[in-house]
Design an enzyme around this catalytic site. Structure first.
Site, PDB file in Angstrom:
ATOM      1  N   LYS A   1       0.839  -1.210   0.000  1.00 40.04           N
ATOM      2  CA  LYS A   1       0.000   0.000   0.000  1.00 40.04           C
ATOM      3  C   LYS A   1       0.877   1.265   0.000  1.00 40.04           C
ATOM      4  CE  LYS A   1      -3.866  -2.287   2.367  1.00 40.04           C
ATOM      5  NZ  LYS A   1      -4.852  -2.182   3.480  1.00 40.04           N
TER       6      LYS A   1
ATOM      7  N   TYR B   1     -12.136  -1.421  -3.585  1.00 40.13           N
ATOM      8  CA  TYR B   1     -12.656  -1.691  -2.241  1.00 40.13           C
ATOM      9  C   TYR B   1     -14.183  -1.581  -2.168  1.00 40.13           C
ATOM     10  CZ  TYR B   1      -8.207  -2.187   0.247  1.00 40.13           C
ATOM     11  OH  TYR B   1      -7.005  -2.656   0.735  1.00 40.13           O
TER      12      TYR B   1
ATOM     13  N   PHE C   1     -15.215   3.716   7.181  1.00 37.51           N
ATOM     14  CA  PHE C   1     -13.844   4.061   6.796  1.00 37.51           C
ATOM     15  C   PHE C   1     -13.622   4.083   5.290  1.00 37.51           C
ATOM     16  CE2 PHE C   1     -13.855  -0.535   7.892  1.00 37.51           C
ATOM     17  CZ  PHE C   1     -13.394  -1.088   6.699  1.00 37.51           C
TER      18      PHE C   1
ATOM     19  N   ARG D   1      -1.900 -14.224   3.812  1.00 39.28           N
ATOM     20  CA  ARG D   1      -2.558 -13.513   4.914  1.00 39.28           C
ATOM     21  C   ARG D   1      -1.864 -13.799   6.253  1.00 39.28           C
ATOM     22  NH1 ARG D   1      -7.204 -10.580   3.771  1.00 39.28           N
ATOM     23  NH2 ARG D   1      -7.770 -10.682   5.957  1.00 39.28           N
TER      24      ARG D   1
ATOM     25  N   ASN E   1      -1.916  -0.058   6.934  1.00 39.32           N
ATOM     26  CA  ASN E   1      -1.354  -1.322   7.435  1.00 39.32           C
ATOM     27  C   ASN E   1      -0.486  -2.037   6.410  1.00 39.32           C
ATOM     28  OD1 ASN E   1      -3.394  -2.129   5.773  1.00 39.32           O
ATOM     29  ND2 ASN E   1      -4.551  -3.268   7.303  1.00 39.32           N
TER      30      ASN E   1
ATOM     31  N   HIS F   1      -1.889  -5.483   1.404  1.00 40.39           N
ATOM     32  CA  HIS F   1      -3.189  -6.107   1.137  1.00 40.39           C
ATOM     33  C   HIS F   1      -2.972  -7.541   0.668  1.00 40.39           C
ATOM     34  CE1 HIS F   1      -7.203  -6.809  -0.581  1.00 40.39           C
ATOM     35  NE2 HIS F   1      -6.568  -7.367  -1.582  1.00 40.39           N
TER      36      HIS F   1
ATOM     37  N   GLU G   1      -9.592  -9.641  -8.036  1.00 36.46           N
ATOM     38  CA  GLU G   1      -8.540  -8.649  -7.754  1.00 36.46           C
ATOM     39  C   GLU G   1      -7.343  -8.803  -8.699  1.00 36.46           C
ATOM     40  OE1 GLU G   1      -9.723  -8.227  -3.030  1.00 36.46           O
ATOM     41  OE2 GLU G   1      -7.741  -8.967  -3.555  1.00 36.46           O
TER      42      GLU G   1
HETATM   43  P1  IDP Z   1      -7.836  -6.960   5.302  1.00 37.11           P
HETATM   44  O1  IDP Z   1      -7.009  -5.954   4.518  1.00 37.11           O
HETATM   45  O2  IDP Z   1      -7.043  -7.545   6.445  1.00 37.11           O
HETATM   46  O3  IDP Z   1      -8.480  -7.987   4.438  1.00 37.11           O
HETATM   47  P2  IDP Z   1     -10.469  -5.700   5.499  1.00 37.11           P
HETATM   48  O4  IDP Z   1     -11.416  -5.897   6.614  1.00 37.11           O
HETATM   49  O5  IDP Z   1     -10.776  -6.330   4.187  1.00 37.11           O
HETATM   50  O6  IDP Z   1      -9.008  -6.133   6.014  1.00 37.11           O
HETATM   51  O7  IDP Z   1     -10.327  -4.129   5.312  1.00 37.11           O
HETATM   52  C1  IDP Z   1      -9.687  -3.607   4.152  1.00 37.11           C
HETATM   53  C2  IDP Z   1      -8.769  -2.496   4.580  1.00 37.11           C
HETATM   54  O8  IDP Z   1      -9.556  -1.429   5.132  1.00 37.11           O
HETATM   55  C3  IDP Z   1      -7.798  -2.839   5.719  1.00 37.11           C
HETATM   56  O9  IDP Z   1      -6.625  -3.500   5.273  1.00 37.11           O
HETATM   57  C4  IDP Z   1      -7.488  -1.472   6.276  1.00 37.11           C
HETATM   58  O10 IDP Z   1      -6.570  -0.768   5.439  1.00 37.11           O
HETATM   59  C5  IDP Z   1      -8.853  -0.796   6.176  1.00 37.11           C
HETATM   60  N1  IDP Z   1      -9.647  -0.954   7.416  1.00 37.11           N
HETATM   61  C6  IDP Z   1     -10.228  -2.076   7.887  1.00 37.11           C
HETATM   62  N2  IDP Z   1     -10.891  -1.861   9.040  1.00 37.11           N
HETATM   63  C7  IDP Z   1     -10.711  -0.540   9.290  1.00 37.11           C
HETATM   64  C8  IDP Z   1     -11.146   0.319  10.370  1.00 37.11           C
HETATM   65  O11 IDP Z   1     -11.831  -0.100  11.313  1.00 37.11           O
HETATM   66  N3  IDP Z   1     -10.763   1.632  10.294  1.00 37.11           N
HETATM   67  C9  IDP Z   1     -10.010   2.118   9.252  1.00 37.11           C
HETATM   68  N4  IDP Z   1      -9.585   1.351   8.240  1.00 37.11           N
HETATM   69  C10 IDP Z   1      -9.921   0.037   8.254  1.00 37.11           C
HETATM   70 MG    MG Z   2      -9.940  -7.759   2.970  1.00 37.11          MG
END
Ligand code: IDP
Ligand code: MG
Length: 137
Positions: A9, A49, A57, A85, A112, A115, A126
């Site tokens: 990212k 997304y 968010f 993952r 974070n 992805h 994707e």
């Molecule tokens: P993942 O990336 O671990 O699959 P997802 O739930 O699919 O997680 O969420 C996609 C992305 O959205 C996350 O990687 C993160 O960047 C962002 N995200 C997820 N939950 C939150 C939140 O509670 N606050 C802000 N950003 C979030």
């Molecule tokens: Mg996800």
């Protein structure tokens, strides 16, 4: 052999972690079978997304994902989706196991670093979002 889509990212690219992320995947035996550095527009980030469009968010996430270049890649290997993952760690770095990419390099849940697709269905969608069939070897 299973395939999955991973993205370094914009925060990971800004922090100089492209090589580190790829190294961890390769060290785990995953093969990089497609690779591209690209800047997503806001609309493209929203499309990528789309599954999260009802979440609070979504705007912030898609602003972030279009804030700088990303590096998208296709990883191939046995159980590639699950293993990618595991190497990434939990979404929130506070919950991520020590030694995972997110635990080691991320400070907050949105930015974070990385992805990874969460299912074979989403991996196919994707991968097609970023790469054509002839770019995957
Ligand atoms: P993942 O990336 O671990 O699959 P997802 O739930 O699919 O997680 O969420 C996609 C992305 O959205 C996350 O990687 C993160 O960047 C962002 N995200 C997820 N939950 C939150 C939140 O509670 N606050 C802000 N950003 C979030
Ligand atoms: Mg996800």
């Amino acid at each position: 052999m299973e395939k999955t889509l991973s993205i370094v990212k914009p925060d990971g690219v800004r922090k100089g972690l492209i090589g580190e992320v790829i190294r961890r995947f390769e060290n785990a035996g995953l093969r990089v079978v497609a690779l591209r550095r690209v800047m997503l527009g806001k609309r493209e980030a929203e499309a990528f997304y789309e599954v999260h469009k009802e979440k609070g968010f979504y705007q912030s996430l898609t602003d972030f994902m279009s804030s700088g270049p990303v590096v998208a890649m296709v990883l191939e290997g046995e159980d590639a989706i699950q293993r990618t993952r595991q190497i990434m760690g939990a979404t929130n770095p506070k919950d991520a196991d020590p030694g995972t990419i997110r635990a080691d390099f991320a400070e907050e849940v949105e930015q974070n670093i990385v992805h990874g697709s969460d299912s074979p269905e989403n991996a196919a969608i994707e991968i097609a979002f970023f790469f054509s069939q002839r770019e995957i070897q």
